[in-house]
Design a protein around this motif. Structure first.
Motif, short mmCIF file in Angstrom:
data_model
loop_
_atom_site.label_atom_id
_atom_site.label_comp_id
_atom_site.label_asym_id
_atom_site.label_seq_id
_atom_site.Cartn_x
_atom_site.Cartn_y
_atom_site.Cartn_z
N GLU A 298 0.82 -1.21 0.00
CA GLU A 298 0.00 0.00 0.00
C GLU A 298 0.86 1.26 0.00
O GLU A 298 0.52 2.25 -0.67
N LEU A 299 1.99 1.22 0.72
CA LEU A 299 2.89 2.36 0.74
C LEU A 299 3.51 2.59 -0.64
O LEU A 299 3.63 3.73 -1.09
N ARG A 300 3.89 1.51 -1.30
CA ARG A 300 4.46 1.64 -2.65
C ARG A 300 3.42 2.22 -3.62
O ARG A 300 3.74 3.09 -4.43
N ALA A 301 2.19 1.77 -3.50
CA ALA A 301 1.12 2.30 -4.36
C ALA A 301 0.87 3.78 -4.05
O ALA A 301 0.68 4.59 -4.95
N LYS A 302 0.88 4.12 -2.78
CA LYS A 302 0.68 5.51 -2.37
C LYS A 302 1.82 6.39 -2.91
O LYS A 302 1.59 7.50 -3.39
N GLY A 303 3.04 5.87 -2.86
CA GLY A 303 4.19 6.60 -3.39
C GLY A 303 4.06 6.85 -4.88
O GLY A 303 4.36 7.94 -5.37
N ARG A 304 3.61 5.82 -5.61
CA ARG A 304 3.40 5.97 -7.05
C ARG A 304 2.35 7.03 -7.35
O ARG A 304 2.53 7.88 -8.23
N ASP A 305 1.26 6.99 -6.59
CA ASP A 305 0.19 7.97 -6.78
C ASP A 305 0.67 9.39 -6.49
O ASP A 305 0.35 10.33 -7.22
N LEU A 306 1.46 9.53 -5.43
CA LEU A 306 1.96 10.85 -5.07
C LEU A 306 2.94 11.38 -6.12
O LEU A 306 2.93 12.56 -6.45
N ARG A 307 3.77 10.50 -6.65
CA ARG A 307 4.71 10.93 -7.70
C ARG A 307 3.96 11.34 -8.96
O ARG A 307 4.34 12.32 -9.62
N GLN A 308 2.89 10.64 -9.28
CA GLN A 308 2.07 11.01 -10.44
C GLN A 308 1.41 12.36 -10.20
O GLN A 308 1.36 13.21 -11.10
N GLU A 309 0.92 12.58 -8.99
CA GLU A 309 0.30 13.86 -8.66
C GLU A 309 1.32 14.99 -8.75
O GLU A 309 1.02 16.08 -9.26
N LEU A 310 2.54 14.73 -8.26
CA LEU A 310 3.59 15.74 -8.33
C LEU A 310 3.91 16.09 -9.78
O LEU A 310 4.07 17.26 -10.14
N PHE A 311 3.98 15.09 -10.63
CA PHE A 311 4.22 15.31 -12.06
C PHE A 311 3.12 16.20 -12.65
O PHE A 311 3.40 17.16 -13.36
N ASN A 312 1.88 15.88 -12.34
CA ASN A 312 0.75 16.66 -12.86
C ASN A 312 0.78 18.10 -12.34
O ASN A 312 0.47 19.03 -13.07
N LEU A 313 1.14 18.26 -11.06
CA LEU A 313 1.22 19.60 -10.49
C LEU A 313 2.31 20.42 -11.17
O LEU A 313 2.12 21.60 -11.48
N ARG A 314 3.45 19.80 -11.41
CA ARG A 314 4.53 20.52 -12.09
C ARG A 314 4.14 20.88 -13.51
O ARG A 314 4.50 21.96 -14.00
N LEU A 315 3.42 20.00 -14.17
CA LEU A 315 2.96 20.27 -15.53
C LEU A 315 2.01 21.47 -15.53
O LEU A 315 2.13 22.37 -16.37
N ARG A 316 1.08 21.47 -14.58
CA ARG A 316 0.15 22.59 -14.48
C ARG A 316 0.86 23.89 -14.14
O ARG A 316 0.48 24.96 -14.61
N GLN A 317 1.90 23.79 -13.30
CA GLN A 317 2.66 24.99 -12.93
C GLN A 317 3.36 25.57 -14.16
O GLN A 317 3.39 26.78 -14.36
N THR A 318 3.90 24.69 -14.99
CA THR A 318 4.59 25.14 -16.20
C THR A 318 3.64 25.84 -17.16
O THR A 318 4.01 26.83 -17.78
N THR A 319 2.43 25.33 -17.26
CA THR A 319 1.45 25.92 -18.19
C THR A 319 0.69 27.09 -17.56
O THR A 319 -0.14 27.70 -18.23
N GLY A 320 0.96 27.37 -16.28
CA GLY A 320 0.32 28.50 -15.63
C GLY A 320 -1.08 28.23 -15.13
O GLY A 320 -1.84 29.16 -14.87
N GLN A 321 -1.46 26.98 -14.97
CA GLN A 321 -2.81 26.63 -14.53
C GLN A 321 -2.88 26.20 -13.08
O GLN A 321 -3.94 25.81 -12.60
N LEU A 322 -1.77 26.27 -12.36
CA LEU A 322 -1.73 25.79 -10.98
C LEU A 322 -2.35 26.83 -10.05
O LEU A 322 -1.93 27.99 -10.02
#
Length: 65
Positions: A13-37
């Motif tokens: 469950e911790l490994r799955a949670k880590g994967r989910d958090l890393r995916q969320e971080l990627f999405n947040l950085r993408l939104r930050q780059t495009t100015g939508q964060l």
């Protein structure tokens, strides 16, 4: 996420949670780059949550060894 909530999770469950958090971080950085964060502070929260998960995984690994 609080450390107490994470301590009750299994290794899988911790490994799955880590994967989910890393995916969320990627999405947040993408939104930050495009100015939508909307909440830039969320990036910091997610990074800290990833560190908490990694810390618990390493503690479990050391305990098992």
């Amino acid at each position: 996420m609080k450390m107490n909530e994470l301590k009750n999770l299994t290794e899988a469950e911790l490994r799955a949670k880590g994967r989910d958090l890393r995916q969320e971080l990627f999405n947040l950085r993408l939104r930050q780059t495009t100015g939508q964060l909307e909440k830039p502070s969320r990036i910091r929260e997610v990074r800290k949550d990833i560190a908490r998960v990694e810390t618990l995984l390493s503690q479990q690994k050391r305990k098992a060894a």
